[in-house]
Scaffold this active site. Structure first.
Site, mmCIF file in Angstrom:
data_model
loop_
_atom_site.group_PDB
_atom_site.id
_atom_site.type_symbol
_atom_site.label_atom_id
_atom_site.label_comp_id
_atom_site.label_asym_id
_atom_site.label_seq_id
_atom_site.Cartn_x
_atom_site.Cartn_y
_atom_site.Cartn_z
ATOM 1 N N GLU A 120 0.803 -1.242 0.000
ATOM 2 C CA GLU A 120 0.000 0.000 0.000
ATOM 3 C C GLU A 120 0.827 1.278 0.000
ATOM 4 O O GLU A 120 0.601 2.170 0.824
ATOM 5 C CB GLU A 120 -0.968 -0.009 1.188
ATOM 6 C CG GLU A 120 -1.915 -1.175 1.141
ATOM 7 C CD GLU A 120 -2.868 -1.224 2.339
ATOM 8 O OE1 GLU A 120 -2.842 -0.323 3.190
ATOM 9 O OE2 GLU A 120 -3.660 -2.181 2.412
ATOM 10 N N GLU B 236 -5.769 -11.152 -0.901
ATOM 11 C CA GLU B 236 -6.570 -10.910 0.314
ATOM 12 C C GLU B 236 -8.063 -10.887 -0.013
ATOM 13 O O GLU B 236 -8.794 -9.990 0.404
ATOM 14 C CB GLU B 236 -6.160 -9.570 0.955
ATOM 15 C CG GLU B 236 -4.681 -9.470 1.256
ATOM 16 C CD GLU B 236 -4.279 -8.155 1.926
ATOM 17 O OE1 GLU B 236 -5.136 -7.494 2.510
ATOM 18 O OE2 GLU B 236 -3.096 -7.815 1.831
HETATM 19 C C1 XIL Z 1 -5.609 -6.559 8.564
HETATM 20 C C2 XIL Z 1 -5.655 -7.787 9.481
HETATM 21 O O1 XIL Z 1 -6.583 -8.694 9.012
HETATM 22 C C3 XIL Z 1 -5.981 -7.328 10.858
HETATM 23 O O2 XIL Z 1 -5.966 -8.433 11.730
HETATM 24 C C4 XIL Z 1 -4.971 -6.285 11.295
HETATM 25 O O3 XIL Z 1 -5.266 -5.835 12.557
HETATM 26 C C5 XIL Z 1 -4.935 -5.134 10.337
HETATM 27 O O4 XIL Z 1 -4.673 -5.621 9.061
HETATM 28 N N1 XIL Z 1 -4.872 -4.847 3.822
HETATM 29 C C6 XIL Z 1 -3.805 -5.571 4.230
HETATM 30 C C7 XIL Z 1 -3.925 -6.450 5.408
HETATM 31 O O5 XIL Z 1 -2.772 -5.604 3.553
HETATM 32 O O6 XIL Z 1 -2.719 -6.527 6.100
HETATM 33 C C8 XIL Z 1 -5.017 -5.991 6.329
HETATM 34 O O7 XIL Z 1 -5.175 -6.977 7.338
HETATM 35 C C9 XIL Z 1 -6.290 -5.765 5.581
HETATM 36 C C10 XIL Z 1 -6.100 -4.699 4.550
#
Ligand code: XIL
Length: 365
Positions: free
Chosen positions: A147, A254
């Protein structure tokens, strides 16, 4: 073709194969999870039955690897990496550099001011080298930077502590240090909304700039935090095609589908306390069917062009999805293929069928 389900039923047809079996040999299917999930025998068994590969959802982030004093604690990250290794599951390292879930000292002084560039570069190099070394041979590929791109139409990069201290080339340096720490491990850039044309163009610029320095970047991770209503399937296919034609492997890193009301898309980690929570006691059948259809069109769109080697869901089941707390805290969300009791949802059968069909046609070619 979509599978039909009876009202109120769990909806898994007797013929629905576990995802990894349906996909076998064509694309890796994974989920993310944490140490509490693998410690729970039922969840662990479901993960091993359904998925080929594995990502730590939280406990591989810098905040969990190293403390405020710079001490590394490997116990929990090791548990996750070893679970994957012991079950023969490729393990994806999420991630080395992100502006969230990290330690301020990496790039800022005690007053929150950017460190001098040389100090910040040393911290970046030390962190990446230590972590990548530690997991050598146990991580299939590393998300090096997460990101870094701006959501704002005209702006290229976000304003982050790493960038303020080092400059735009914190990205290239991170790839350089990761490659130096393990020349054998594939590296990727990971972000959300990068299938959308305006952010896709920035992603290609970033990937090309890293390669133009002669550095290794193998793949791009499209996070895939999508909504019931968007993005359109053609946007997903077009993005995959374009990244693939530009010479990058594509990972869907994701995946989840938010079924609750949202005013914005994306995944920038900021949550509020108030917001509608329309389904606290279960997902109405009608929405369950919509979710199944949406997953169907998403998987068709992902698999239509060549280029995608891995698709990972963000979380093992609805009860453990981060979308219960994002972008509104404490809601009841239903974004994954398994419900809170670990039962496969109607969307599971749809996805399983599409994976099997894709596998059959891939073997024909
Ligand atoms: C989220 C996790 O699922 C949570 O447990 C954590 O507290 C915060 O991050 N994009 C990403 C992930 O790259 O790392 C994120 O995951 C969700 C959004």
């Amino acid at each position: 073709m979509l599978v039909m389900f009876c009202a109120g039923g769990v909806g898994l047809r007797a013929s629905a194969l576990p995802l990894r079996e349906a996909a076998r040999g064509s694309v890796l299917i994974g989920c993310s999870a944490g140490s509490s999930d693998i410690a729970d025998p039922e969840t662990a068994a479901m993960i091993v039955r359904e998925f080929d590969c594995f990502t730590a959802d939280n406990e591989f982030m810098p905040k969990f690897m190293v403390d405020d004093e710079g001490r590394y604690t490997w116990e929990i990250p090791d548990r996750l990496a070893n679970f994957a290794r012991d079950h023969g599951m490729p393990f994806y390292g999420h991630m080395l550099v992100w502006q969230h879930e990290t330690r301020a000292w990496l790039f800022e002084d005690k007053d929150g001011k950017p460190l001098p560039r040389e100090q910040a570069l040393k911290n970046l190099r030390d962190y990446i080298t230590t972590v990548v070394h530690h997991f050598r041979g146990r991580v299939k590929a590393w998300a090096v930077v997460n990101e870094a791109l701006s959501d704002d139409g005209d702006t290229y990069l976000r304003d982050t502590p790493a960038r303020r201290a080092i400059g735009d080339d914190f990205i290239a340096r991170a790839f350089e240090y990761a490659h130096a720490a393990d020349p054998t491990v594939p590296l990727y850039y990971n972000d959300y909304n990068i299938e959308l044309p305006y952010k896709r163009a920035k992603t290609l610029r970033l990937l090309r700039e890293v390669r133009a320095e002669g550095l290794r970047v193998d793949a791009v991770g499209i996070q895939g935090h999508w909504l019931i209503g968007g993005p359109a399937p053609e946007v997903i296919s077009d993005a995959i095609r374009e990244f693939h034609e530009a010479g990058f492997e594509v990972l869907i890193t994701e995946l989840d589908v938010d079924v609750l009301p949202r005013t914005t898309s994306g995944a920038d980690l900021q949550s509020v306390d108030e917001g509608p929570n329309p389904y606290p006691n279960g997902l109405p059948d009608e929405v369950q069917q919509q979710l199944a259809q949406r997953y169907g069109e998403i998987f068709e769109a992902i698999l239509r062009p060549p280029g995608v080697s891995m698709i990972t869901f963000w979380g093992p089941h609805d009860g453990r999805s981060w979308l219960n707390d994002f972008p509104v805290r404490r809601r009841t969300n239903y974004p994954l293929l398994f419900d809170r009791e670990l039962r496969p949802k109607p969307a599971h059968a749809v996805v399983s069928e599409i994976l099997a069909k894709h596998r059959a046609s891939a073997l024909d070619r």
